[in-house]
Design a protein around this motif. Structure first.
Motif, PDB file in Angstrom:
ATOM      1  N   GLY A  80      24.042  30.433 -15.666  1.00 40.06           N
ATOM      2  CA  GLY A  80      24.328  30.632 -14.022  1.00 40.06           C
ATOM      3  C   GLY A  80      23.851  29.249 -13.303  1.00 40.06           C
ATOM      4  O   GLY A  80      24.306  29.135 -12.299  1.00 40.06           O
ATOM      5  N   LEU A  81      23.561  28.089 -14.191  1.00 36.18           N
ATOM      6  CA  LEU A  81      22.954  27.043 -13.454  1.00 36.18           C
ATOM      7  C   LEU A  81      24.080  25.873 -13.759  1.00 36.18           C
ATOM      8  O   LEU A  81      24.642  25.685 -14.823  1.00 36.18           O
ATOM      9  CB  LEU A  81      21.771  26.341 -13.925  1.00 36.18           C
ATOM     10  CG  LEU A  81      20.593  27.274 -13.383  1.00 36.18           C
ATOM     11  CD1 LEU A  81      19.248  26.948 -14.048  1.00 36.18           C
ATOM     12  CD2 LEU A  81      20.680  27.598 -11.831  1.00 36.18           C
ATOM     13  N   HIS A  82      24.405  24.855 -12.827  1.00 34.04           N
ATOM     14  CA  HIS A  82      25.362  23.954 -12.944  1.00 34.04           C
ATOM     15  C   HIS A  82      24.609  22.646 -12.799  1.00 34.04           C
ATOM     16  O   HIS A  82      24.094  22.390 -11.778  1.00 34.04           O
ATOM     17  CB  HIS A  82      26.504  23.843 -12.070  1.00 34.04           C
ATOM     18  CG  HIS A  82      27.601  25.138 -12.321  1.00 34.04           C
ATOM     19  ND1 HIS A  82      27.165  26.327 -11.942  1.00 34.04           N
ATOM     20  CD2 HIS A  82      28.609  24.815 -12.873  1.00 34.04           C
ATOM     21  CE1 HIS A  82      28.218  26.895 -12.290  1.00 34.04           C
ATOM     22  NE2 HIS A  82      29.116  26.344 -12.698  1.00 34.04           N
ATOM     23  N   GLY A  83      24.875  21.553 -13.625  1.00 32.48           N
ATOM     24  CA  GLY A  83      24.263  20.320 -13.513  1.00 32.48           C
ATOM     25  C   GLY A  83      25.557  19.425 -13.224  1.00 32.48           C
ATOM     26  O   GLY A  83      26.348  19.439 -13.978  1.00 32.48           O
ATOM     27  N   LEU A  84      25.412  18.697 -12.093  1.00 32.69           N
ATOM     28  CA  LEU A  84      26.285  17.932 -11.428  1.00 32.69           C
ATOM     29  C   LEU A  84      25.953  16.414 -11.341  1.00 32.69           C
ATOM     30  O   LEU A  84      24.729  15.958 -11.094  1.00 32.69           O
ATOM     31  CB  LEU A  84      26.721  18.300 -10.022  1.00 32.69           C
ATOM     32  CG  LEU A  84      27.712  19.597  -9.716  1.00 32.69           C
ATOM     33  CD1 LEU A  84      26.970  21.038 -10.003  1.00 32.69           C
ATOM     34  CD2 LEU A  84      28.369  19.656  -8.351  1.00 32.69           C
ATOM     35  N   SER A  85      26.740  15.468 -11.909  1.00 34.73           N
ATOM     36  CA  SER A  85      26.715  14.105 -11.622  1.00 34.73           C
ATOM     37  C   SER A  85      27.351  13.486 -10.561  1.00 34.73           C
ATOM     38  O   SER A  85      28.407  13.709 -10.526  1.00 34.73           O
ATOM     39  CB  SER A  85      26.821  13.598 -12.979  1.00 34.73           C
ATOM     40  OG  SER A  85      26.589  12.098 -13.018  1.00 34.73           O
ATOM     41  N   PHE A  86      26.685  12.613  -9.756  1.00 30.05           N
ATOM     42  CA  PHE A  86      27.401  12.113  -8.531  1.00 30.05           C
ATOM     43  C   PHE A  86      28.287  11.114  -9.282  1.00 30.05           C
ATOM     44  O   PHE A  86      27.802  10.277  -9.944  1.00 30.05           O
ATOM     45  CB  PHE A  86      26.736  11.665  -7.472  1.00 30.05           C
ATOM     46  CG  PHE A  86      25.889  12.649  -6.584  1.00 30.05           C
ATOM     47  CD1 PHE A  86      26.326  13.495  -6.069  1.00 30.05           C
ATOM     48  CD2 PHE A  86      24.252  12.503  -6.781  1.00 30.05           C
ATOM     49  CE1 PHE A  86      25.915  14.533  -5.390  1.00 30.05           C
ATOM     50  CE2 PHE A  86      23.940  13.430  -5.838  1.00 30.05           C
ATOM     51  CZ  PHE A  86      24.464  14.495  -5.326  1.00 30.05           C
ATOM     52  N   SER A  87      29.559  10.867  -8.568  1.00 23.19           N
ATOM     53  CA  SER A  87      30.550  10.007  -9.152  1.00 23.19           C
ATOM     54  C   SER A  87      30.276   8.539  -8.535  1.00 23.19           C
ATOM     55  O   SER A  87      31.010   7.510  -8.795  1.00 23.19           O
ATOM     56  CB  SER A  87      31.848  10.313  -8.823  1.00 23.19           C
ATOM     57  OG  SER A  87      32.204  11.621  -9.359  1.00 23.19           O
ATOM     58  N   GLU A  88      29.516   8.446  -7.540  1.00 22.98           N
ATOM     59  CA  GLU A  88      29.348   7.298  -6.718  1.00 22.98           C
ATOM     60  C   GLU A  88      27.968   6.853  -7.202  1.00 22.98           C
ATOM     61  O   GLU A  88      26.954   7.395  -7.746  1.00 22.98           O
ATOM     62  CB  GLU A  88      29.128   7.593  -5.233  1.00 22.98           C
ATOM     63  CG  GLU A  88      30.198   8.300  -4.579  1.00 22.98           C
ATOM     64  CD  GLU A  88      30.329   8.569  -3.348  1.00 22.98           C
ATOM     65  OE1 GLU A  88      29.781   7.989  -2.463  1.00 22.98           O
ATOM     66  OE2 GLU A  88      30.451   9.822  -3.053  1.00 22.98           O
ATOM     67  N   PRO A  89      27.645   5.146  -6.956  1.00 26.87           N
ATOM     68  CA  PRO A  89      26.392   4.674  -7.308  1.00 26.87           C
ATOM     69  C   PRO A  89      25.230   5.284  -6.460  1.00 26.87           C
ATOM     70  O   PRO A  89      25.244   5.635  -5.475  1.00 26.87           O
ATOM     71  CB  PRO A  89      26.777   3.286  -7.195  1.00 26.87           C
ATOM     72  CG  PRO A  89      28.115   3.161  -6.842  1.00 26.87           C
ATOM     73  CD  PRO A  89      28.821   4.398  -6.408  1.00 26.87           C
ATOM     74  N   PRO A  90      24.152   5.374  -7.312  1.00 24.84           N
ATOM     75  CA  PRO A  90      23.110   5.857  -6.510  1.00 24.84           C
ATOM     76  C   PRO A  90      22.740   5.150  -5.272  1.00 24.84           C
ATOM     77  O   PRO A  90      22.247   5.714  -4.079  1.00 24.84           O
ATOM     78  CB  PRO A  90      21.909   5.438  -7.571  1.00 24.84           C
ATOM     79  CG  PRO A  90      22.166   5.399  -8.931  1.00 24.84           C
ATOM     80  CD  PRO A  90      24.056   4.916  -8.687  1.00 24.84           C
TER      81      PRO A  90
END
Length: 114
Positions: A80-90
């Protein structure tokens, strides 16, 4: 357990310090908007519960209150959990959060990889 990919490695998990939050937001797909609940966030990504499971690799826009839309990719889904990675630099993610970045600890150096 529904699992569309492998959870991230320990190295990926510790790239940034996680800040626990409990925020309501939305995730936009090309034709749908899903409600989400963000459980933790970093300049690199976030952990969220979504209404529906999404497969790894799906590109989305994350909509949070008082923050411009953020481009992200679903990295994994499990229990039920999703890990998302931002596509933009930190640095751009930090700027998107403005004054909130300091309160969230986004301007603190990342944890060393153990």
């Amino acid at each position: 357990m529904d699992d569309f990919s492998n959870p991230p490695s320990v190295e990926e998990q510790r790239r940034f310090r996680r800040r626990p939050v409990l925020w309501k937001g939305h995730v936009d797909l090309s034709t749908h908007r899903l409600e989400c609940r963000v459980l933790n966030i970093t300049p690199g990504g976030l952990l969220a519960e979504l209404e529906l499971p999404l497969a790894a690799g799906v590109q989305v826009r994350v909509l949070l209150p008082n923050v411009r839309p953020l481009s992200a990719e679903i990295k994994w889904y499990a229990d039920g959990l999703h890990g998302l990675s931002f596509s933009e630099p930190p640095a751009q993610i930090r700027a998107a959060f403005g004054n909130k970045a300091d309160a969230l600890g986004f301007n603190i150096a990342p944890d060393p990889v153990q």
